[in-house]
Scaffold this active site. Sequence first.
Site, PDB file in Angstrom:
ATOM      1  N   GLU A 115      -1.575  -5.381   2.834  1.00  0.00           N
ATOM      2  CA  GLU A 115      -1.522  -4.317   3.844  1.00  0.00           C
ATOM      3  C   GLU A 115      -0.101  -4.104   4.369  1.00  0.00           C
ATOM      4  O   GLU A 115       0.325  -2.972   4.614  1.00  0.00           O
ATOM      5  CB  GLU A 115      -2.454  -4.664   5.002  1.00  0.00           C
ATOM      6  CG  GLU A 115      -2.631  -3.565   6.019  1.00  0.00           C
ATOM      7  CD  GLU A 115      -3.342  -2.365   5.421  1.00  0.00           C
ATOM      8  OE1 GLU A 115      -2.631  -1.414   5.078  1.00  0.00           O
ATOM      9  OE2 GLU A 115      -4.577  -2.377   5.289  1.00  0.00           O
ATOM     10  N   GLY A 120       3.632  -0.389   7.401  1.00  0.00           N
ATOM     11  CA  GLY A 120       3.692  -1.287   8.549  1.00  0.00           C
ATOM     12  C   GLY A 120       2.303  -1.663   8.980  1.00  0.00           C
ATOM     13  O   GLY A 120       1.504  -2.175   8.197  1.00  0.00           O
ATOM     14  N   LYS A 191       6.430   2.625  -2.053  1.00  0.00           N
ATOM     15  CA  LYS A 191       5.180   2.643  -1.285  1.00  0.00           C
ATOM     16  C   LYS A 191       4.219   3.699  -1.818  1.00  0.00           C
ATOM     17  O   LYS A 191       3.004   3.482  -1.895  1.00  0.00           O
ATOM     18  CB  LYS A 191       5.489   2.886   0.193  1.00  0.00           C
ATOM     19  CG  LYS A 191       6.237   1.700   0.828  1.00  0.00           C
ATOM     20  CD  LYS A 191       6.871   2.082   2.150  1.00  0.00           C
ATOM     21  CE  LYS A 191       7.506   0.883   2.844  1.00  0.00           C
ATOM     22  NZ  LYS A 191       8.337   1.313   4.005  1.00  0.00           N
TER      23      LYS A 191
END
Lengths: 407, 407
Positions: A115, A120, A191
């Site tokens: 995660e 974040g 990401k």
Amino acid sequence: MTQQTFRIGLLGRGTVGGAFADLLEQRAGHVAAVTGLRPRITGVLRRSEGDFDQILADSDLVVELIGGLDPARDYVQRAMAAGKHVVTANKQLLAEHGEELWATAREHGVQLRFEAAVGGVVPVVRVLQESLAGAHVERLHGIVNGTTNFILTRMADTGASYADALAEAQRLGYAEADPTDDVTGKDAAAKMAILARLAFDTPVSLAQVRYEGIEHLTADDLEYARELGLGLKLIGTAERVDGGLSVRVHPAFLYGAHPLASVNGPFNAVTIESEAITEITLSGPGAGGPQTASAVLGDVVSAMIPPASTHEPSERLELVDDVVSAFYLHVDVADQPGVLAQLAQVLGLQNISVKSFVQKGLGENARLVMVLHPVLESQLSGAVDLITGLEFVRGRPRAIRVIDEAF
Amino acid sequence: MTQQTFRIGLLGRGTVGGAFADLLEQRAGHVAAVTGLRPRITGVLRRSEGDFDQILADSDLVVELIGGLDPARDYVQRAMAAGKHVVTANKQLLAEHGEELWATAREHGVQLRFEAAVGGVVPVVRVLQESLAGAHVERLHGIVNGTTNFILTRMADTGASYADALAEAQRLGYAEADPTDDVTGKDAAAKMAILARLAFDTPVSLAQVRYEGIEHLTADDLEYARELGLGLKLIGTAERVDGGLSVRVHPAFLYGAHPLASVNGPFNAVTIESEAITEITLSGPGAGGPQTASAVLGDVVSAMIPPASTHEPSERLELVDDVVSAFYLHVDVADQPGVLAQLAQVLGLQNISVKSFVQKGLGENARLVMVLHPVLESQLSGAVDLITGLEFVRGRPRAIRVIDEAF
């Protein structure tokens, strides 16, 4: 009853590693209440100390926070091969070698959780992997780099140049001394590779993501954007196109009504679109040691508890009825001299102070609308009773709570 | 290889039940690829047909969508006692009998999942239960009733009275014929009881939640709010107060910068605050058959797969490079007659049309800033090359993508 220990091997003890160790210490009692196991860091590997094999032997789960590809890739592989769960915040590792690592996790029946690698504290990995495991996602838009979002927000708010906003971000700790990976869009691209893999269930590696950064943007672009009713963000997009998939990162203007247009400063946010769900937006702080550590802890606790168990309550908090709130107060009064002074006096006697105030004439009556500073609800209610009794007041005043900026 | 079937017993086949059956049929192939099991509805209980015991015997998991306390409570208890997982959207049942049901789930080692009971498709239950299982939550604010948020949004946007906005909501299917539970705040109170239980790990039942509705609000309140820079929402709050807990639902004004202030129409959103995470906001559609069905499906799939497994990719989508985008185009030109016409001609020849346009003089030069309708990136790039070659153009035009309203 002695609680059994859940042993955690920690690889890396930089900003996030330190914050994780601190947070785990603070929350160990709660985690023990929730899971029945007491989590404890039983080994730490730093550049200058610690032996990986020893740490591995002494742990039930390994937290990898050293970053980069080497030796992180080898450590994560060996930990899973040894039957340990792994929690990592390493976006680069997953964007380049995800398939290989996920295969190892499946092969050895262990959990590989990540995660903290994307967004974040925004729980987008879990939502894609679990809540939306059955969904047909059409498009995903994300602001997944807090540094660039901070810089663009400053440029928009203050008219600063890119260079000045970057310098400010560095001064405030939102940008690193070498900001290359952030400002070129490469960090966001890694990401987006991970998010696209999860959302579209297709292999995507960093090399397949096109990216552009924000270095060439000018204060001018932001000013014109405002004239055109647009906001400017560094946006990652993954979307179905003609039966294929496009994954890319570039600056983009957004219309004001877009859910990502109001995401400012070092925040991250992701919008997931699908016919059945319409759209979901998740937002929160994009970085920072404690925030990332909090995402890591969430993954660690998830590895400790059986899925979807609602454990017995660990607390018995008292339910409180009378709370403090700011209020909007709407009073209709006869339009005559001295009314406002008397009203102010009643409020003052109850220790209630007025924050802002609007008055309108309505023929023989006047309407006073004010926002009051926070006060205990029972106190406000007493004041309203008193005000209702004043002879110049028309009807019972109307009070509605205000959720204060300071809250 | 024949895939094994995962057998689902469906209790209730109203709007949500029907939408769930449709969605499951559409997504069964994908779910099979993800989980290795083919989900199939093996029994349906309606008011007039079906035998509960038979359905139970034939299922691995029971989806409860009949609502209300009785007989839902008995069915859910019996299903779990028989070792079946249960997925439910029944907020009333959990707000009144949650502890008893969660205890049964723990006792029999089955999953009781209920994402669809709160917040529609917004995955707040999972995030609280899993991502934030280790966190110390300070406060939770939610817009958890889409009907009242729709009504308040209409009142604010059009100046409509409460009665007219309610009638409109009923016409559009956002409010039921008897809207009592929604407009009095009772529906939101049940949801807040569930969220407070999860966020603060303490037993909370509906009877402990104070609630006020929106029936007494006037268009006037919304107008004054605007003058004071506030927005008006029906807000659920659960927060720590003096070592205890306050859980309540009431109309509240929010400052414009609050993450919930911009949540409009039939949407739901929840903001969770904690020192370590600062704040997370989750938002999405609050209701609707397909949306609720999608939350149910997410829970069903989660019950089918082992936790945090990243399964092998079920797709091999082609990565597409050239995509369609709207563009902002910024061109510096010599300030002379005919410039705009020539520019428009070049764009027109490339089949690119202009959506909006700003021009500014800058001494001898002029700056043209325009937003272009969506075009293939390669096409735009070709047009920019042509424009750069025009003798009156100063430097290469700057193109930045625009994420269109229509997208």
